[in-house]
Scaffold this motif. Structure first.
Motif, PDB file in Angstrom:
ATOM      1  N   TRP A 197       0.832  -1.301   0.038  1.00  0.00           N
ATOM      2  CA  TRP A 197       0.033   0.051   0.098  1.00  0.00           C
ATOM      3  C   TRP A 197       0.871   1.236   0.032  1.00  0.00           C
ATOM      4  CZ3 TRP A 197      -3.915  -2.426  -1.650  1.00  0.00           C
ATOM      5  CH2 TRP A 197      -4.486  -3.482  -1.009  1.00  0.00           C
ATOM      6  N   PHE A 225       0.076   3.873  -3.126  1.00  0.00           N
ATOM      7  CA  PHE A 225      -0.588   5.092  -3.118  1.00  0.00           C
ATOM      8  C   PHE A 225       0.186   6.169  -2.371  1.00  0.00           C
ATOM      9  CE2 PHE A 225      -4.219   2.001  -1.798  1.00  0.00           C
ATOM     10  CZ  PHE A 225      -4.815   2.080  -3.156  1.00  0.00           C
ATOM     11  N   LYS A 278     -14.831   3.658   3.987  1.00  0.00           N
ATOM     12  CA  LYS A 278     -13.501   3.599   3.906  1.00  0.00           C
ATOM     13  C   LYS A 278     -13.191   2.093   3.581  1.00  0.00           C
ATOM     14  CE  LYS A 278      -8.888   4.392   5.994  1.00  0.00           C
ATOM     15  NZ  LYS A 278      -8.284   5.074   7.223  1.00  0.00           N
ATOM     16  N   GLY A 327      -9.149   4.266  -1.397  1.00  0.00           N
ATOM     17  CA  GLY A 327      -7.674   4.758  -1.687  1.00  0.00           C
ATOM     18  C   GLY A 327      -7.105   5.295  -2.885  1.00  0.00           C
ATOM     19  N   ASN A 329      -8.358  10.639   1.325  1.00  0.00           N
ATOM     20  CA  ASN A 329      -6.949   9.969   1.174  1.00  0.00           C
ATOM     21  C   ASN A 329      -5.798  10.832   1.070  1.00  0.00           C
ATOM     22  OD1 ASN A 329      -6.864  10.379  -1.731  1.00  0.00           O
ATOM     23  ND2 ASN A 329      -8.067   8.443  -2.079  1.00  0.00           N
ATOM     24  N   TYR A 350      -3.523   5.916   5.080  1.00  0.00           N
ATOM     25  CA  TYR A 350      -3.310   4.491   4.620  1.00  0.00           C
ATOM     26  C   TYR A 350      -2.846   3.659   5.776  1.00  0.00           C
ATOM     27  CZ  TYR A 350      -4.023   6.611   0.138  1.00  0.00           C
ATOM     28  OH  TYR A 350      -4.630   7.105  -1.057  1.00  0.00           O
ATOM     29  N   PHE A 374      -6.326  -1.467   5.172  1.00  0.00           N
ATOM     30  CA  PHE A 374      -5.262  -1.605   4.304  1.00  0.00           C
ATOM     31  C   PHE A 374      -4.529  -2.715   4.892  1.00  0.00           C
ATOM     32  CE2 PHE A 374      -6.696   2.653   3.544  1.00  0.00           C
ATOM     33  CZ  PHE A 374      -6.746   2.696   2.180  1.00  0.00           C
TER      34      PHE A 374
END
Length: 250
Positions: free
Chosen positions: A142, A146, A174, A215, A223, A229, A235
């Motif tokens: 993640w 991201f 979420k 995300g 986000n 995150y 996540f």
């Protein structure tokens, strides 16, 4: 049906469905049932739910008649929009479901292929993205997906296919998660290309990876916060590499 009034058609995940969706929602607001509001120039035909005979499997009926029994609710409304946008892929999923029902009947459990077909039909998504994003997604890395490679999302396109997920995203949370089909991209997220890739043996191995869609950069204002995150309940850490699903054919 009042549910369509709650849809915010400006949401990025609804962009591919907006034109037909707004037109159908407007017809529903004027009193049309969902089945009639969804009708288009080509197949499939949408029919009221009572057209499904008692005791007959839904998937088998759709395959045999080319019509989709449709209730007056958001779930079936979004199912119809996906049928309109992806008629070949939806028909392929239905064909595989009907063949499994013909082979094994309708039992207490669906079996691996029907489980996978249902998972993708309800919660699936398609991703067209640079290889670096694909590798990070497959590894559930993640921070790389991201944060470190955030700018690469400008070159990516994510399309929600699953109608149940579209319904959930009417009230976004979420934890809303898509199951992305690991194809290393579908050419242009094309309906015909997707239909060709839906191989039953491959699908039975569940070649999906989870993606919490809120995300995705640009999909949710929250986000942008540095700690978005850090929520390990959403996540979740990567599985061992040996358990990761493999990309599909083609």
């Amino acid at each position: 049906m009042a549910g369509t009034a709650a849809i915010d058609w400006t949401r990025p995940w609804l962009a591919p469905y907006r034109a037909q969706g707004e037109a159908a929602a407007s017809a529903i607001a004027q009193g049309l049932p969902v089945a009639r509001a969804l009708q288009g120039a080509g197949p499939p035909g949408f029919v009221p739910q009572h057209a499904l005979p008692a005791g007959r499997a839904y998937e088998a009926h759709v395959f045999a008649t080319g019509t989709v029994p449709t209730r007056d609710n958001l779930h079936d409304f979004f199912n119809g929009l996906v049928w309109r946008a992806f008629p070949r892929a939806k028909r392929r999923l239905n064909e595989l479901q009907a063949a499994e029902i013909e082979r094994a009947g309708v039992g207490a459990t669906r079996g691996p292929l029907r489980d996978a077909l249902t998972l993708f039909d309800e919660n699936g998504a398609l991703l067209e993205a640079p290889p670096e994003l694909w590798r990070a997604l497959a590894a559930r890395d993640w921070p790389a997906l991201f944060v470190a490679r955030r700018g690469l999302w400008e070159q990516a396109r994510l399309r929600v296919f699953g109608h149940a997920l579209l319904e959930k995203l009417v009230a976004p949370r979420k934890a809303a998660t898509a199951h992305v089909l690991l194809t290393e991209g579908i050419d242009g997220l094309d309906d015909e290309a997707l239909a060709r890739r839906l191989d039953p043996a491959w699908l039975a191995a569940k070649p999906f990876v989870p993606l919490p869609v809120l995300g995705v950069p640009g999909w949710w204002a929250g986000n942008e916060a540095p700690d978005f995150y850090a929520d390990a309940q959403v996540f979740r850490p990567a599985r061992p590499a040996a358990e990761s699903p493999a990309p599909g054919p083609g």
